[in-house]
Write a protein that holds these residues in place. Structure first.
Motif, PDB file in Angstrom:
ATOM      1  N   LYS A 170       0.856  -1.195   0.000  1.00 12.95           N
ATOM      2  CA  LYS A 170       0.000   0.000   0.000  1.00 12.95           C
ATOM      3  C   LYS A 170       0.888   1.239   0.000  1.00 12.95           C
ATOM      4  CE  LYS A 170      -4.012  -2.062   0.536  1.00 12.95           C
ATOM      5  NZ  LYS A 170      -5.160  -1.901  -0.317  1.00 12.95           N
ATOM      6  N   SER A 171       0.343   2.344  -0.498  1.00 16.14           N
ATOM      7  CA  SER A 171       1.110   3.587  -0.465  1.00 16.14           C
ATOM      8  C   SER A 171       0.185   4.722  -0.051  1.00 16.14           C
ATOM      9  CB  SER A 171       1.744   3.878  -1.820  1.00 16.14           C
ATOM     10  OG  SER A 171       0.738   4.089  -2.785  1.00 16.14           O
ATOM     11  N   SER A 172       0.761   5.704   0.606  1.00 12.69           N
ATOM     12  CA  SER A 172       0.025   6.868   1.073  1.00 12.69           C
ATOM     13  C   SER A 172       0.995   8.027   1.180  1.00 12.69           C
ATOM     14  CB  SER A 172      -0.596   6.573   2.440  1.00 12.69           C
ATOM     15  OG  SER A 172      -1.152   7.731   2.999  1.00 12.69           O
ATOM     16  N   LYS A 173       0.442   9.240   1.169  1.00 12.30           N
ATOM     17  CA  LYS A 173       1.297  10.412   1.336  1.00 12.30           C
ATOM     18  C   LYS A 173       1.882  10.465   2.737  1.00 12.30           C
ATOM     19  CE  LYS A 173      -1.171  13.305  -1.941  1.00 12.30           C
ATOM     20  NZ  LYS A 173      -2.009  14.482  -2.113  1.00 12.30           N
ATOM     21  N   ASN A 174       1.112  10.033   3.713  1.00 12.36           N
ATOM     22  CA  ASN A 174       1.578  10.092   5.101  1.00 12.36           C
ATOM     23  C   ASN A 174       0.960   8.968   5.918  1.00 12.36           C
ATOM     24  OD1 ASN A 174      -0.963  11.099   4.936  1.00 12.36           O
ATOM     25  ND2 ASN A 174      -0.596  12.922   6.139  1.00 12.36           N
ATOM     26  N   GLY A 175       1.206   7.729   5.486  1.00  8.51           N
ATOM     27  CA  GLY A 175       0.670   6.568   6.192  1.00  8.51           C
ATOM     28  C   GLY A 175       1.643   6.052   7.235  1.00  8.51           C
ATOM     29  N   LEU A 176       1.095   5.457   8.284  1.00  9.01           N
ATOM     30  CA  LEU A 176       1.892   4.843   9.341  1.00  9.01           C
ATOM     31  C   LEU A 176       1.351   3.453   9.592  1.00  9.01           C
ATOM     32  CD1 LEU A 176       4.034   5.071  11.634  1.00  9.01           C
ATOM     33  CD2 LEU A 176       2.167   5.804  13.110  1.00  9.01           C
ATOM     34  N   VAL A 177       2.200   2.448   9.484  1.00  9.63           N
ATOM     35  CA  VAL A 177       1.804   1.077   9.776  1.00  9.63           C
ATOM     36  C   VAL A 177       2.520   0.639  11.051  1.00  9.63           C
ATOM     37  CG1 VAL A 177       3.582   0.103   8.243  1.00  9.63           C
ATOM     38  CG2 VAL A 177       1.624  -1.285   8.920  1.00  9.63           C
ATOM     39  N   SER A 178       1.773   0.031  11.954  1.00 12.40           N
ATOM     40  CA  SER A 178       2.334  -0.472  13.205  1.00 12.40           C
ATOM     41  C   SER A 178       2.140  -1.979  13.255  1.00 12.40           C
ATOM     42  CB  SER A 178       1.638   0.171  14.409  1.00 12.40           C
ATOM     43  OG  SER A 178       1.815   1.569  14.383  1.00 12.40           O
ATOM     44  N   VAL A 179       3.160  -2.689  13.710  1.00 12.32           N
ATOM     45  CA  VAL A 179       3.110  -4.145  13.803  1.00 12.32           C
ATOM     46  C   VAL A 179       3.110  -4.506  15.278  1.00 12.32           C
ATOM     47  CG1 VAL A 179       4.210  -6.298  13.116  1.00 12.32           C
ATOM     48  CG2 VAL A 179       4.395  -4.299  11.640  1.00 12.32           C
ATOM     49  N   TYR A 180       2.144  -5.349  15.694  1.00 12.72           N
ATOM     50  CA  TYR A 180       1.969  -5.709  17.094  1.00 12.72           C
ATOM     51  C   TYR A 180       2.169  -7.206  17.292  1.00 12.72           C
ATOM     52  CZ  TYR A 180      -0.108  -1.082  17.436  1.00 12.72           C
ATOM     53  OH  TYR A 180      -0.305   0.259  17.398  1.00 12.72           O
ATOM     54  N   ASP A 181       2.611  -7.577  18.504  1.00 11.99           N
ATOM     55  CA  ASP A 181       2.753  -8.992  18.834  1.00 11.99           C
ATOM     56  C   ASP A 181       1.431  -9.534  19.370  1.00 11.99           C
ATOM     57  OD1 ASP A 181       2.575  -8.113  21.452  1.00 11.99           O
ATOM     58  OD2 ASP A 181       4.554  -8.786  22.052  1.00 11.99           O
ATOM     59  N   ALA A 182       1.442 -10.775  19.853  1.00 10.02           N
ATOM     60  CA  ALA A 182       0.211 -11.435  20.298  1.00 10.02           C
ATOM     61  C   ALA A 182      -0.416 -10.744  21.507  1.00 10.02           C
ATOM     62  CB  ALA A 182       0.502 -12.896  20.618  1.00 10.02           C
ATOM     63  N   LYS A 183       0.386 -10.085  22.337  1.00 11.10           N
ATOM     64  CA  LYS A 183      -0.131  -9.398  23.522  1.00 11.10           C
ATOM     65  C   LYS A 183      -0.529  -7.955  23.227  1.00 11.10           C
ATOM     66  CE  LYS A 183       2.510 -12.064  26.897  1.00 11.10           C
ATOM     67  NZ  LYS A 183       3.512 -11.987  27.962  1.00 11.10           N
ATOM     68  N   GLY A 184      -0.343  -7.505  22.010  1.00 12.13           N
ATOM     69  CA  GLY A 184      -0.687  -6.140  21.650  1.00 12.13           C
ATOM     70  C   GLY A 184       0.450  -5.158  21.857  1.00 12.13           C
ATOM     71  N   GLU A 185       1.648  -5.661  22.131  1.00 11.43           N
ATOM     72  CA  GLU A 185       2.804  -4.785  22.293  1.00 11.43           C
ATOM     73  C   GLU A 185       3.399  -4.470  20.924  1.00 11.43           C
ATOM     74  OE1 GLU A 185       5.654  -6.291  25.076  1.00 11.43           O
ATOM     75  OE2 GLU A 185       4.112  -6.893  26.496  1.00 11.43           O
ATOM     76  N   LEU A 186       3.947  -3.285  20.783  1.00 12.52           N
ATOM     77  CA  LEU A 186       4.504  -2.833  19.526  1.00 12.52           C
ATOM     78  C   LEU A 186       5.754  -3.621  19.175  1.00 12.52           C
ATOM     79  CD1 LEU A 186       4.241  -0.660  17.274  1.00 12.52           C
ATOM     80  CD2 LEU A 186       5.829   0.712  18.620  1.00 12.52           C
ATOM     81  N   LEU A 187       5.791  -4.168  17.964  1.00 11.20           N
ATOM     82  CA  LEU A 187       6.998  -4.833  17.450  1.00 11.20           C
ATOM     83  C   LEU A 187       7.813  -3.866  16.598  1.00 11.20           C
ATOM     84  CD1 LEU A 187       5.915  -8.399  16.254  1.00 11.20           C
ATOM     85  CD2 LEU A 187       7.493  -7.844  18.079  1.00 11.20           C
ATOM     86  N   ALA A 188       7.132  -3.170  15.700  1.00  8.82           N
ATOM     87  CA  ALA A 188       7.807  -2.241  14.797  1.00  8.82           C
ATOM     88  C   ALA A 188       6.762  -1.321  14.184  1.00  8.82           C
ATOM     89  CB  ALA A 188       8.543  -2.999  13.699  1.00  8.82           C
ATOM     90  N   ASN A 189       7.242  -0.271  13.556  1.00  9.56           N
ATOM     91  CA  ASN A 189       6.347   0.574  12.773  1.00  9.56           C
ATOM     92  C   ASN A 189       7.141   1.170  11.615  1.00  9.56           C
ATOM     93  OD1 ASN A 189       7.776   2.660  13.953  1.00  9.56           O
ATOM     94  ND2 ASN A 189       6.132   3.291  15.289  1.00  9.56           N
ATOM     95  N   GLY A 190       6.426   1.685  10.662  1.00  4.83           N
ATOM     96  CA  GLY A 190       7.081   2.271   9.511  1.00  4.83           C
ATOM     97  C   GLY A 190       6.107   3.111   8.717  1.00  4.83           C
ATOM     98  N   ASN A 191       6.634   3.894   7.814  1.00  2.00           N
ATOM     99  CA  ASN A 191       5.799   4.737   6.952  1.00  2.00           C
ATOM    100  C   ASN A 191       5.426   3.964   5.705  1.00  2.00           C
ATOM    101  OD1 ASN A 191       6.094   6.911   8.706  1.00  2.00           O
ATOM    102  ND2 ASN A 191       7.998   7.540   7.720  1.00  2.00           N
ATOM    103  N   TYR A 192       4.285   4.278   5.139  1.00  2.00           N
ATOM    104  CA  TYR A 192       3.906   3.681   3.855  1.00  2.00           C
ATOM    105  C   TYR A 192       3.268   4.712   2.962  1.00  2.00           C
ATOM    106  CZ  TYR A 192      -1.034   3.202   5.336  1.00  2.00           C
ATOM    107  OH  TYR A 192      -2.320   3.431   5.744  1.00  2.00           O
TER     108      TYR A 192
END
Length: 192
Positions: A170-192
């Motif tokens: 996916k692409s966006s002018k100012n998108g943010l994707v966040s990746v979470y683990d099974a407990k809902g804790e943040l694993l990583a994030n990045g722009n898209y």
């Protein structure tokens, strides 16, 4: 003969003349108000922020005018009251293809165009949210996985791989994707 006054805090103070009140310190100078330039700057800044808020609200209201329920639209149902209509005359109704979830769509994309490391990481994706919602103000998507350990855990790199694969999908002018683990804790994030 008069004796000198005893040493102490009153020794150096002057005695007031009769009819005068004693003031130990001079009165403080009157406080000045804000200058005209500061008042104008505050008013213009407030008007600018109000205008910006109105623009954001209007943009958000007009960008999401479509159906956001995520359910496929069904064709209109026609009812016939004709007595001579026979059920055998009707053509068989083709079932609408079942829409894939966003997680299935993402996994399919990674399976076709991802690296081997991204393909391995995509097997751990359990849910994807917000991939189809775009308003170009702040597009936010979430990828949920069955990994454990959070940001500093052993799967932080896998989370970054998933965020990178999402940015390719996916692409966006100012998108943010966040990746979470099974407990809902943040694993990583990045722009898209």
């Amino acid at each position: 003969m008069s004796q000198p006054p005893p040493p102490g805090p009153h020794h150096y103070q002057q005695q007031p003349y009769p009819g005068q009140q004693y003031a130990p310190y001079p009165p403080p100078p009157p406080k000045k108000g804000m200058s005209t330039g500061a008042v104008v700057a505050l008013v213009l800044g407030g008007l600018f922020l109000l205008l910006l808020l109105i623009i954001v609200i209007v943009a958000a209201a007009f960008s999401g005018g479509g159906d956001t329920s995520g359910k496929p639209k069904s064709p209109p149902v026609s009812v016939s009251n004709a007595p001579d209509a026979k059920p055998a005359d009707k053509a068989p109704v083709a079932k609408a293809p079942v829409a894939k979830s966003q997680a299935e769509q993402f996994k399919a994309f990674v399976a076709t165009s991802g690296t081997s490391a991204e393909k391995t990481a995509a097997k751990h994706v359990t849910r994807v949210q917000g991939a189809n919602k775009k308003n170009d103000i702040m597009d936010v998507a979430e990828i949920h996985t069955d990994y454990t350990g959070g940001l500093l855990g052993p799967h932080g790199g896998d989370g970054k791989l998933l965020a990178t694969a999402f940015a390719e999908w996916k692409s966006s002018k100012n998108g943010l994707v966040s990746v979470y683990d099974a407990k809902g804790e943040l694993l990583a994030n990045g722009n898209y």
